[in-house]
Write a protein that holds these residues in place. Structure first.
Motif, mmCIF file in Angstrom:
data_model
loop_
_atom_site.group_PDB
_atom_site.id
_atom_site.type_symbol
_atom_site.label_atom_id
_atom_site.label_comp_id
_atom_site.label_asym_id
_atom_site.label_seq_id
_atom_site.Cartn_x
_atom_site.Cartn_y
_atom_site.Cartn_z
ATOM 1 N N GLY A 101 -37.596 24.000 -53.196
ATOM 2 C CA GLY A 101 -37.159 23.433 -51.917
ATOM 3 C C GLY A 101 -37.967 23.911 -50.720
ATOM 4 O O GLY A 101 -37.554 23.691 -49.585
ATOM 5 N N LEU A 102 -39.060 24.599 -50.980
ATOM 6 C CA LEU A 102 -39.888 25.036 -49.845
ATOM 7 C C LEU A 102 -41.362 24.983 -50.204
ATOM 8 O O LEU A 102 -41.722 25.069 -51.378
ATOM 9 C CB LEU A 102 -39.524 26.452 -49.400
ATOM 10 C CG LEU A 102 -39.797 27.602 -50.368
ATOM 11 C CD1 LEU A 102 -40.135 28.854 -49.601
ATOM 12 C CD2 LEU A 102 -38.613 27.824 -51.269
ATOM 13 N N GLN A 103 -42.157 24.840 -49.165
ATOM 14 C CA GLN A 103 -43.608 24.935 -49.351
ATOM 15 C C GLN A 103 -44.130 26.052 -48.455
ATOM 16 O O GLN A 103 -44.262 27.184 -48.877
ATOM 17 C CB GLN A 103 -44.269 23.588 -49.099
ATOM 18 C CG GLN A 103 -43.976 22.614 -50.248
ATOM 19 C CD GLN A 103 -44.617 21.266 -50.063
ATOM 20 O OE1 GLN A 103 -45.619 21.104 -49.380
ATOM 21 N NE2 GLN A 103 -44.012 20.256 -50.669
ATOM 22 N N CYS A 104 -44.337 25.756 -47.160
ATOM 23 C CA CYS A 104 -44.817 26.850 -46.290
ATOM 24 C C CYS A 104 -43.695 27.840 -45.988
ATOM 25 O O CYS A 104 -43.946 28.992 -45.675
ATOM 26 C CB CYS A 104 -45.404 26.297 -44.993
ATOM 27 S SG CYS A 104 -44.162 25.818 -43.762
ATOM 28 N N GLY A 105 -42.453 27.365 -46.058
ATOM 29 C CA GLY A 105 -41.301 28.248 -45.859
ATOM 30 C C GLY A 105 -40.892 28.463 -44.422
ATOM 31 O O GLY A 105 -39.919 29.181 -44.162
ATOM 32 N N PHE A 106 -41.602 27.849 -43.479
ATOM 33 C CA PHE A 106 -41.262 28.118 -42.078
ATOM 34 C C PHE A 106 -39.849 27.646 -41.732
ATOM 35 O O PHE A 106 -39.101 28.331 -41.038
ATOM 36 C CB PHE A 106 -42.276 27.446 -41.132
ATOM 37 C CG PHE A 106 -42.091 27.899 -39.726
ATOM 38 C CD1 PHE A 106 -42.690 29.065 -39.269
ATOM 39 C CD2 PHE A 106 -41.262 27.201 -38.856
ATOM 40 C CE1 PHE A 106 -42.467 29.526 -37.982
ATOM 41 C CE2 PHE A 106 -41.034 27.655 -37.575
ATOM 42 C CZ PHE A 106 -41.647 28.815 -37.129
ATOM 43 N N CYS A 107 -39.480 26.496 -42.249
ATOM 44 C CA CYS A 107 -38.171 25.923 -41.930
ATOM 45 C C CYS A 107 -37.044 26.539 -42.756
ATOM 46 O O CYS A 107 -35.867 26.358 -42.455
ATOM 47 C CB CYS A 107 -38.202 24.422 -42.204
ATOM 48 S SG CYS A 107 -38.403 24.060 -43.976
ATOM 49 N N THR A 108 -37.413 27.221 -43.840
ATOM 50 C CA THR A 108 -36.442 27.607 -44.872
ATOM 51 C C THR A 108 -35.265 28.457 -44.375
ATOM 52 O O THR A 108 -34.123 28.197 -44.760
ATOM 53 C CB THR A 108 -37.168 28.303 -46.045
ATOM 54 O OG1 THR A 108 -38.287 27.497 -46.407
ATOM 55 C CG2 THR A 108 -36.257 28.480 -47.239
ATOM 56 N N LEU A 138 -35.404 20.227 -39.536
ATOM 57 C CA LEU A 138 -36.668 19.534 -39.787
ATOM 58 C C LEU A 138 -37.564 20.351 -40.720
ATOM 59 O O LEU A 138 -37.629 21.573 -40.608
ATOM 60 C CB LEU A 138 -37.420 19.286 -38.472
ATOM 61 C CG LEU A 138 -36.664 18.475 -37.419
ATOM 62 C CD1 LEU A 138 -37.535 18.255 -36.198
ATOM 63 C CD2 LEU A 138 -36.216 17.133 -37.986
ATOM 64 N N CYS A 139 -38.218 19.625 -41.628
ATOM 65 C CA CYS A 139 -39.198 20.247 -42.519
ATOM 66 C C CYS A 139 -40.440 19.358 -42.502
ATOM 67 O O CYS A 139 -40.338 18.156 -42.703
ATOM 68 C CB CYS A 139 -38.644 20.345 -43.938
ATOM 69 S SG CYS A 139 -39.892 20.915 -45.119
ATOM 70 N N ARG A 140 -41.590 19.960 -42.281
ATOM 71 C CA ARG A 140 -42.811 19.158 -42.187
ATOM 72 C C ARG A 140 -43.536 19.073 -43.528
ATOM 73 O O ARG A 140 -44.524 18.368 -43.644
ATOM 74 C CB ARG A 140 -43.752 19.779 -41.154
ATOM 75 C CG ARG A 140 -43.126 19.793 -39.779
ATOM 76 C CD ARG A 140 -43.990 20.521 -38.808
ATOM 77 N NE ARG A 140 -45.146 19.707 -38.457
ATOM 78 C CZ ARG A 140 -45.927 19.962 -37.430
ATOM 79 N NH1 ARG A 140 -45.700 20.985 -36.664
ATOM 80 N NH2 ARG A 140 -46.956 19.198 -37.166
ATOM 81 N N CYS A 141 -43.072 19.824 -44.524
ATOM 82 C CA CYS A 141 -43.837 19.898 -45.778
ATOM 83 C C CYS A 141 -43.234 19.129 -46.945
ATOM 84 O O CYS A 141 -43.951 18.465 -47.675
ATOM 85 C CB CYS A 141 -43.958 21.343 -46.239
ATOM 86 S SG CYS A 141 -44.669 22.471 -45.057
ATOM 87 N N THR A 142 -41.934 19.283 -47.156
ATOM 88 C CA THR A 142 -41.396 18.970 -48.486
ATOM 89 C C THR A 142 -41.011 17.513 -48.711
ATOM 90 O O THR A 142 -40.846 17.101 -49.843
ATOM 91 C CB THR A 142 -40.129 19.797 -48.755
ATOM 92 O OG1 THR A 142 -39.141 19.432 -47.782
ATOM 93 C CG2 THR A 142 -40.391 21.277 -48.685
ATOM 94 N N GLY A 143 -40.778 16.768 -47.652
ATOM 95 C CA GLY A 143 -40.265 15.409 -47.831
ATOM 96 C C GLY A 143 -38.774 15.397 -48.125
ATOM 97 O O GLY A 143 -38.222 14.353 -48.463
HETATM 98 S S1 FES Z 1 -41.479 24.088 -46.071
HETATM 99 FE FE1 FES Z 1 -42.980 23.928 -44.503
HETATM 100 S S2 FES Z 1 -41.847 23.175 -42.803
HETATM 101 FE FE2 FES Z 1 -40.444 23.119 -44.424
#
Ligand code: FES
Ligand code: FES
Length: 172
Positions: A101-108, A138-143
């Motif tokens: 459920g995460l990619q960059c993790g900023f929103c996590t 908001l999450c910019r990575c995961t869709g």
């Molecule tokens: S995982 Fe990158 S903004 Fe959500």
């Protein structure tokens, strides 16, 4: 002129914490800079993205919109407090790991706190309800697809843990 400081006492993740801060210090900055809890992230700083979400007395709030002085005397839960008592991944954290459920993790961190509070209210959400529950983050990575899956998986993990506890209680 030196800025006047106010003593602020909060219970953060079950531990009483105290620090002095100016009246206009945001709760997010207070947590990060004064208490060293950098798990709470700041994205938009305008109440839009949800990255800074923490729980105040169990209710999700945007830590970029609240002054730390307003949190004086309250209980705050940050993402650091969403783990299990032994320091292992909490149910929502585990679900994020399992479901990617995460990619960059900023929103996590904001998702974890939001979902933790949501599942207290609605322990068995449908997929549509899970989608609605994260509508303010908001999450910019995961869709979002894997985050929705993580909400549903977290609910399942919580139910499994409840069943295990009930079983252990019955066996005792
Ligand atoms: S995982 Fe990158 S903004 Fe959500
Ligand atoms: S940083 Fe608080 S809502 Fe975006």
């Amino acid at each position: 002129m030196t800025e006047q400081l106010h003593q602020i006492t909060v219970t953060v993740n079950g531990v009483a914490r105290r620090a002095d801060a100016p009246a206009r210090r945001l709760l997010a900055d207070f947590l990060r800079m004064d208490l060293g809890l950098t798990g709470t992230h700041l994205g938009c700083e305008h109440g839009v993205c949800g990255a800074c979400t923490v729980l105040m007395d169990g209710v999700p709030v945007r830590a970029c919109l609240i002054f730390a002085v307003s949190a004086d005397g309250h209980a705050i839960t940050t993402v650091e407090g969403c783990c299990d008592s032994g320091g292992e991944l909490g149910p929502v954290q585990q679900a994020f790991q399992e479901c990617h459920g995460l990619q960059c993790g900023f929103c996590t961190p904001g998702f974890i706190t939001t979902i933790t509070a949501y599942l207290e209210e609605n322990p068995k959400p449908t997929e549509e309800e899970a989608r609605e529950a994260i509508g303010g983050n908001l999450c910019r990575c995961t869709g979002y697809q894997n985050i929705v899956a993580a909400v549903l998986r977290a609910a399942e993990i919580l139910r499994e843990r409840d069943a295990d506890q009930a079983g252990a209680g019955g066996a005792a």
